[in-house]
Design a protein around this motif. Structure first.
Motif, PDB file in Angstrom:
ATOM      1  N   ILE A   1       0.887  -1.174   0.000  1.00  0.00           N
ATOM      2  CA  ILE A   1       0.000   0.000   0.000  1.00  0.00           C
ATOM      3  C   ILE A   1       0.920   1.216   0.000  1.00  0.00           C
ATOM      4  O   ILE A   1       1.897   1.277   0.741  1.00  0.00           O
TER       5      ILE A   1
ATOM      6  N   TYR B   1       2.606   4.912   0.217  1.00  0.00           N
ATOM      7  CA  TYR B   1       2.608   6.091   1.085  1.00  0.00           C
ATOM      8  C   TYR B   1       1.984   7.248   0.334  1.00  0.00           C
ATOM      9  O   TYR B   1       2.275   7.448  -0.855  1.00  0.00           O
TER      10      TYR B   1
ATOM     11  N   HIS C   1       4.154   7.525  -8.943  1.00  0.00           N
ATOM     12  CA  HIS C   1       5.123   7.599 -10.038  1.00  0.00           C
ATOM     13  C   HIS C   1       5.240   6.247 -10.733  1.00  0.00           C
ATOM     14  O   HIS C   1       4.574   5.279 -10.359  1.00  0.00           O
TER      15      HIS C   1
ATOM     16  N   GLY D   1       7.355   3.927 -10.689  1.00  0.00           N
ATOM     17  CA  GLY D   1       7.736   2.780  -9.847  1.00  0.00           C
ATOM     18  C   GLY D   1       6.499   2.154  -9.209  1.00  0.00           C
ATOM     19  O   GLY D   1       6.322   0.934  -9.222  1.00  0.00           O
ATOM     20  N   HIS D   2       5.628   2.999  -8.659  1.00  0.00           N
ATOM     21  CA  HIS D   2       4.369   2.471  -8.098  1.00  0.00           C
ATOM     22  C   HIS D   2       3.545   1.832  -9.208  1.00  0.00           C
ATOM     23  O   HIS D   2       2.921   0.790  -9.026  1.00  0.00           O
TER      24      HIS D   2
ATOM     25  N   THR E   1       4.724  -1.768 -10.005  1.00  0.00           N
ATOM     26  CA  THR E   1       4.260  -2.805  -9.062  1.00  0.00           C
ATOM     27  C   THR E   1       2.788  -3.116  -9.309  1.00  0.00           C
ATOM     28  O   THR E   1       2.373  -4.278  -9.289  1.00  0.00           O
TER      29      THR E   1
ATOM     30  N   ASP F   1      -1.166   3.781   2.288  1.00  0.00           N
ATOM     31  CA  ASP F   1      -0.611   3.700   3.638  1.00  0.00           C
ATOM     32  C   ASP F   1      -0.577   5.140   4.162  1.00  0.00           C
ATOM     33  O   ASP F   1       0.188   5.949   3.628  1.00  0.00           O
TER      34      ASP F   1
ATOM     35  N   TYR G   1      -3.223  -6.378   4.640  1.00  0.00           N
ATOM     36  CA  TYR G   1      -3.441  -7.533   3.772  1.00  0.00           C
ATOM     37  C   TYR G   1      -4.492  -8.489   4.359  1.00  0.00           C
ATOM     38  O   TYR G   1      -5.160  -9.206   3.620  1.00  0.00           O
TER      39      TYR G   1
ATOM     40  N   GLY H   1       8.510  -4.220  -3.952  1.00  0.00           N
ATOM     41  CA  GLY H   1       9.814  -3.819  -4.457  1.00  0.00           C
ATOM     42  C   GLY H   1      10.868  -4.232  -3.444  1.00  0.00           C
ATOM     43  O   GLY H   1      10.583  -4.406  -2.254  1.00  0.00           O
TER      44      GLY H   1
ATOM     45  N   ASP I   1      13.031  -2.685  -1.911  1.00  0.00           N
ATOM     46  CA  ASP I   1      13.261  -1.746  -0.818  1.00  0.00           C
ATOM     47  C   ASP I   1      12.519  -2.122   0.461  1.00  0.00           C
ATOM     48  O   ASP I   1      12.888  -1.669   1.538  1.00  0.00           O
ATOM     49  N   ILE I   2      11.469  -2.936   0.326  1.00  0.00           N
ATOM     50  CA  ILE I   2      10.704  -3.252   1.537  1.00  0.00           C
ATOM     51  C   ILE I   2      10.740  -4.761   1.812  1.00  0.00           C
ATOM     52  O   ILE I   2       9.786  -5.340   2.324  1.00  0.00           O
TER      53      ILE I   2
ATOM     54  N   HIS J   1      10.420  -7.476  -6.738  1.00  0.00           N
ATOM     55  CA  HIS J   1      10.989  -6.960  -7.981  1.00  0.00           C
ATOM     56  C   HIS J   1      12.048  -5.904  -7.696  1.00  0.00           C
ATOM     57  O   HIS J   1      12.152  -5.379  -6.584  1.00  0.00           O
TER      58      HIS J   1
ATOM     59  N   HIS K   1      14.232  -2.246  -9.035  1.00  0.00           N
ATOM     60  CA  HIS K   1      13.815  -0.851  -9.174  1.00  0.00           C
ATOM     61  C   HIS K   1      14.044  -0.325 -10.569  1.00  0.00           C
ATOM     62  O   HIS K   1      15.001  -0.714 -11.239  1.00  0.00           O
ATOM     63  N   TRP K   2      13.191   0.570 -10.963  1.00  0.00           N
ATOM     64  CA  TRP K   2      13.449   1.327 -12.185  1.00  0.00           C
ATOM     65  C   TRP K   2      14.452   2.405 -11.847  1.00  0.00           C
ATOM     66  O   TRP K   2      14.297   3.129 -10.851  1.00  0.00           O
TER      67      TRP K   2
ATOM     68  N   MET L   1      14.447   5.498  -8.825  1.00  0.00           N
ATOM     69  CA  MET L   1      13.426   6.536  -8.891  1.00  0.00           C
ATOM     70  C   MET L   1      12.611   6.491  -7.607  1.00  0.00           C
ATOM     71  O   MET L   1      12.136   5.437  -7.206  1.00  0.00           O
TER      72      MET L   1
ATOM     73  N   LYS M   1      10.277   9.073  -4.569  1.00  0.00           N
ATOM     74  CA  LYS M   1       9.777  10.375  -4.143  1.00  0.00           C
ATOM     75  C   LYS M   1      10.873  11.143  -3.412  1.00  0.00           C
ATOM     76  O   LYS M   1      11.067  12.315  -3.628  1.00  0.00           O
TER      77      LYS M   1
HETATM   78  N1  MSP Z   1       3.925   2.182   2.448  1.00  0.00           N
HETATM   79  C1  MSP Z   1       5.014   1.334   2.218  1.00  0.00           C
HETATM   80  C2  MSP Z   1       4.543  -0.075   1.910  1.00  0.00           C
HETATM   81  C3  MSP Z   1       3.663  -0.668   2.953  1.00  0.00           C
HETATM   82  S1  MSP Z   1       3.071  -2.219   2.475  1.00  0.00           S
HETATM   83  C4  MSP Z   1       2.391  -2.828   3.818  1.00  0.00           C
HETATM   84  C5  MSP Z   1       5.835   1.861   1.056  1.00  0.00           C
HETATM   85  N2  MSP Z   1       5.215   2.675   0.220  1.00  0.00           N
HETATM   86  S2  MSP Z   1       5.876   3.409  -1.060  1.00  0.00           S
HETATM   87  O1  MSP Z   1       4.926   4.362  -1.529  1.00  0.00           O
HETATM   88  O2  MSP Z   1       7.153   3.903  -0.718  1.00  0.00           O
HETATM   89  O3  MSP Z   1       5.931   2.335  -2.164  1.00  0.00           O
HETATM   90  C6  MSP Z   1       6.943   1.420  -2.192  1.00  0.00           C
HETATM   91  C7  MSP Z   1       6.780   0.511  -3.379  1.00  0.00           C
HETATM   92  O4  MSP Z   1       6.675   1.263  -4.602  1.00  0.00           O
HETATM   93  C8  MSP Z   1       8.020  -0.321  -3.572  1.00  0.00           C
HETATM   94  O5  MSP Z   1       8.069  -1.439  -2.776  1.00  0.00           O
HETATM   95  C9  MSP Z   1       7.888  -0.678  -5.006  1.00  0.00           C
HETATM   96  O6  MSP Z   1       6.919  -1.679  -5.112  1.00  0.00           O
HETATM   97  C10 MSP Z   1       7.371   0.606  -5.621  1.00  0.00           C
HETATM   98  N3  MSP Z   1       8.476   1.443  -6.059  1.00  0.00           N
HETATM   99  C11 MSP Z   1       8.905   2.629  -5.539  1.00  0.00           C
HETATM  100  N4  MSP Z   1       9.956   3.082  -6.268  1.00  0.00           N
HETATM  101  C12 MSP Z   1      10.215   2.223  -7.259  1.00  0.00           C
HETATM  102  C13 MSP Z   1      11.098   2.188  -8.343  1.00  0.00           C
HETATM  103  N5  MSP Z   1      11.967   3.137  -8.591  1.00  0.00           N
HETATM  104  N6  MSP Z   1      11.023   1.137  -9.187  1.00  0.00           N
HETATM  105  C14 MSP Z   1      10.116   0.139  -9.018  1.00  0.00           C
HETATM  106  N7  MSP Z   1       9.283   0.149  -8.004  1.00  0.00           N
HETATM  107  C15 MSP Z   1       9.338   1.128  -7.075  1.00  0.00           C
HETATM  108  O7  MSP Z   1       6.982   1.491   0.972  1.00  0.00           O
END
Ligand code: MSP
Length: 640
Positions: A11, A13, A19, A21-22, A25, A50, A234, A258, A260-261, A287, A289-290, A297, A299
C-alpha cells in the motif's frame, strides 16, 4: 496450479504523488491477476494506500493541510490513477478505514494478551523516509543508505513486540521453503540477515511526538508504529478473522513488493503473522527498481517519471507491455523514453503488429474479406502448430513462476516464428497461381489462427489493444479462454473488417529528458554523455532570460494552482505572467520579489489569463521554490 489466487501490492505512502515505480508494481500485479484469471483461477487483487506515520504528517504540514485532508487528497490520486493504466483491482484499502483500524487494534490486543508486547526505555536512530529504526551497521557515512539523510536520534519509552522469539522459527521456515521468496537471492538475503541476533520490534510512537496513527488498544498515550499498522492491511481487507473473503483467499496470499521493503515483509511480517496465529503468506515476490538517470526513482530522491505522461506518449497498453517486458523480474532496470520506444517499435509495431496486419490484409484481398478455408495441412503447419502447443505451456510456466518478462519474450519469439513461416511460404507468390489457392488458404488460415493465440496470450498485458485485435480478426469482443489457445479453432468464412495498424510505428521525440542525478556525491567526468540531447550554444542564445520585479500578484479565480503576476522587465509596460505555484506561495509572498523570467516564451492563455513569459522555480519532486535574482540587480537585466 491452485485455482484460487490472492495477490496484493504494497500500500503506497501518500506523502507524494504516484510515479512509474508504483505504477510498475501495480501493473505487474494486475497482469499476474489477469493471467491467473485466464488460467481459470478465482482471483482477488488488493491495492491501497498507507496513510499514517511521521512522513505523512511532515508532508501534510508542508502542504499546509491537516493530515486527514492531505491523505484524502493523495489517496484519491492513487485511486484515480489506476483505471487510467487499465488496472482492475478488486479492492482499494486505506489504513485510515475504520474497519482496518479496528482490525489492527484487535490483533495488537491479542498479541499483548499473550504477553508478547512489553514497555521499555529505548534509544534509536530513526529514518523518517524508511519509517523505521536503523541499526548502526546499516548506515553509510552516518546516512540512511536509501535516503542519503542522517537518521534522527530518539530516546523514549515505547512498546516492543518480542520479534526475537521468532528468529529460529523464521530461519527454519526460510531454509525449508525454497520457493517462499522469489527470486531466491532475496531469500538468501533474509537468511543472511538472520545470522545476526534479531532485535525486538518497536511497535509504538508516543502521542506527544506523533499522534497521527492508530491508538494502541492497551495504552492511549501511544499510537501504533506505521509498519505494524500497514502490513496488517493484507488481512484486514479480507475482514479478518471471520470474513468470508478471509477464509476463502487468505490461504493463497501472494505479496508483490519492491526490493526496498524486503526486510519489513520478509522479517517483520511473518513474525507478526505467527504471533497473531495466522498462517504466513504463500509467497513473497520481489521486484527490482526502475533506475532513472543512474539512481533509483523515488519520491525522496526526486527523479520521478509520471506514469500518465508516459502513458500519453506511448499508449497505456504499450506502456504496460514495456514495463513488464523490459524489467527482468527481480533485477533493476533502466527507464528511458528511448528504450520504451525501441521496444514498442521492435516487438509491437514490427513484429506482432505487422503479423496481424499483413495476415488480415492478405486474407481479405484473396478471400473476399473473410478468414480463408483450411485445406490439407503439411509439415510446415504441423511444425509451427507444435511450436505453439509447446509455446503456450512454456508461457504458462513462466507466468506461474513469476517471470513475466520471460513469458513476453516467448510471445515475441512465437510471433517472429509465424512471421518466418509466412516469409517461407510466400503467400504473395501463391496468390498469383490459381492452382495454389488451397495452399494459400491454408497458409493464411494458419497465420491468422496462430495470431489469434498470441492475442489471447497478450490480452492480460494489453487488454484494450487485444480487444481491438479480436475485432480485427472478426472474433467479436469476448475474451479468448485458455482452452481455446490451441491451433485450429479459428472459424473459416468469418468476415474481418479492414485492418488499421494496431501499433503504428513511433518516432523518438526530440526531447529525451533523463532525470537528474540527485545524489550528494557526484564524480567529475570529462566524457560527455553521448545519449544526452545536448543543444547548441546558439540555441541557448535564443532564450531571453531576464530579471523581473513582481509588482502585483493575485490568485487566478477557480484555480487551486495558478497565480497571476504583473512583472516589470525593464520595458515600457508590465507583463502578465501566470505561474503554477499557488500551492507553495501566497500572492502576498510573491509580491516585490526579484525573479528570473523566460521573457520570449510564446504567450499562452491559462484559465482565461494571457501569460507572457515564465517565472522560474526549482521543482523538487513537485515542490516549487522560487529562484530569486541577487540583490541590487535591476529589472530587465539579462541573465546568462
Ligand atoms: N507504504 C510502504 C509499503 C507498505 S506495504 C504494507 C511503502 N510505500 S511506497 O509508496 O514507498 O511504495 C513502495 C513501493 O513502490 C516499492 O516497494 C515498489 O513496489 C514501488 N516502487 C517505488 N519506487 C520504485 C522504483 N523506482 N522502481 C520500481 N518500483 C518502485 O513502501
Amino acid at each position: 496450479m491452485d485455482d484460487t489466487f490472492y495477490i496484493t501490492t504494497p500500500i503506497y505512502y501518500v506523502n507524494s504523488h504516484p510515479h512509474i515505480g508504483h505504477a510498475y508494481t501495480t501493473v505487474v500485479t494486475d497482469v499476474l491477476t489477469r493471467f491467473h484469471k485466464l488460467f481459470g483461477a478465482d482471483t482477488y487483487f488488493l491495492t491501497g494506500t498507507d496513510e499514517h506515520g511521521q512522513k505523512i504528517v511532515e508532508s501534510a504540514a508542508k502542504s499546509g493541510l491537516q493530515p486527514q485532508e492531505f491523505v484524502d487528497r493523495i489517496s484519491q490520486e492513487f485511486r484515480e490513477m489506476w483505471p487510467h493504466l487499465h488496472i482492475e483491482n478488486d479492492q482499494f484499502i486505506r489504513t485510515t478505514d475504520p474497519q482496518h483500524k479496528a482490525c489492527v487494534q484487535q490483533i495488537l490486543q491479542k498479541i499483548f494478551d499473550q504477553g508478547e508486547i512489553y514497555l521499555k526505555d529505548y534509544q534509536g536512530l530513526y529514518c523518517v523516509g524508511c519509517e523505521r529504526f536503523l541499526d548502526e551497521a546499516e548506515l553509510e557515512d552516518g546516512n540512511c543508505p536509501d535516503h542519503q539523510t542522517p537518521p534522527q536520534l530518539y530516546k523514549e519509552q515505547n512498546y516492543f513486540f518480542r520479534m526475537s522469539a521468532y528468529q529460529d522459527w523464521l530461519l527454519e521456515e526460510l531454509k525449508q521453503n525454497e520457493s517462499w521468496i522469489y527470486p531466491g537471492r532475496y531469500r538468501n538475503e533474509l537468511i543472511q540477515f538472520l545470522q545476526q541476533p534479531l532485535q525486538d520490534l518497536c511497535i509504538s510512537r508516543p502521542k506527544r511526538r506523533l499522534n497521527w496513527g492508530i491508538e494502541l488498544p492497551f495504552d492511549e498515550n501511544f499510537v501504533t508504529y506505521v509498519w505494524f499498522d500497514a502490513l496488517l492491511n493484507y488481512a484486514s481487507a479480507l475482514d479478518w478473522p471471520e470474513g468470508e473473503k478471509f477464509k476463502k483467499y487468505w490461504p493463497y496470499v501472494h505479496h508483490t513488493i519492491g526490493k526496498d521493503i524486503l526486510k519489513t515483509h520478509g522479517i517483520y511480517w511473518p513474525c507478526m503473522l505467527k504471533a497473531a496465529g495466522l498462517p504466513v503468506f504463500k509467497k513473497l515476490v520481489v521486484h527490482g527498481h526502475w533506475i532513472v538517470g543512474g539512481s533509483k526513482m523515488s519520491k525522496s530522491l526526486g527523479n520521478v517519471v509520471d506514469p500518465l505522461a508516459m502513458k500519453d506518449q506511448l499508449g497505456v497498453d504499450a506502456l504496460r507491455y514495456f514495463l513488464l517486458r523490459d524489467m527482468s523480474f527481480g533485477e533493476d532496470s533502466n527507464f528511458t523514453e528511448e528504450l520504451a520506444i525501441t521496444r514498442y517499435n521492435g516487438d509491437l509495431a514490427n513484429n506482432f503488429g505487422n503479423l496481424l496486419n499483413r495476415s488480415i490484409s492478405m486474407s481479405r484481398n484473396s478471400f473476399e474479406g473473410c478468414i480463408p478455408p483450411l485445406a490439407q495441412i503439411g509439415a510446415e503447419e504441423n511444425n509451427i502448430r507444435n511450436i505453439f502447443i509447446q509455446g503456450v505451456e512454456t508461457f504458462q510456466e513462466y507466468v506461474q513462476s513469476f517471470q513475466p518478462h520471460r513469458a513476453l519474450e516467448h510471445v515475441a519469439w512465437l510471433s517472429s516464428q509465424v512471421n518466418k513461416y509466412i516469409d517461407s511460404c510466400k503467400p504473395w507468390s501463391l496468390a498469383k497461381q490459381p492452382e495454389d489457392r488451397e495452399r494459400l488458404g491454408t497458409v493464411l488460415y494458419t497465420a491468422l489462427d496462430l495470431t489469434r493465440i498470441l492475442v489471447g496470450l497478450l490480452d492480460p498485458v494489453m487488454p484494450e489493444k487485444m480487444s481491438e485485435a479480436r475485432k480485427a480478426l472478426g472474433l467479436g469482443t469476448e475474451k479468448i479462454t485458455f482452452e481455446k489457445l490451441t491451433p485450429g479453432l479459428l472459424e473459416s468464412g468469418t468476415e474481418m473488417p479492414e485492418p488499421k495498424p494496431l501499433f503504428p510505428k513511433m518516432k523518438l521525440s526530440a526531447e529525451e529528458k533523463p532525470a537528474e542525478v540527485t545524489q550528494t556525491e557526484k564524480k567529475v567526468s570529462t566524457i560527455p554523455d553521448e545519449k544526452k540531447d545536448w543543444f547548441a550554444f546558439d540555441d541557448f542564445q535564443k532564450m531571453e532570460l531576464k530579471v523581473g520585479h513582481i509588482k502585483t500578484c493575485r490568485k487566478v479565480e477557480k484555480s487551486a494552482k495558478l497565480l497571476c503576476s504583473e512583472v516589470d522587465l525593464g520595458e515600457d509596460r508590465l507583463r502578465t505572467i501566470v505561474s503554477g505555484a499557488a500551492e507553495f506561495y501566497s500572492a502576498e509572498e510573491m509580491l516585490n520579489r526579484r525573479v528570473l523570467v523566460v521573457a520570449n516564451l510564446k504567450p499562452v492563455k491559462l484559465r482565461g489569463e494571457i501569460s507572457e513569459g515564465m517565472i522560474l522555480f526549482s521543482d523538487d519532486n513537485g515542490k516549487l521554490v522560487l529562484i530569486e535574482a541577487p540583490e541590487g540587480v535591476n529589472p530587465g537585466v539579462t541573465v546568462r
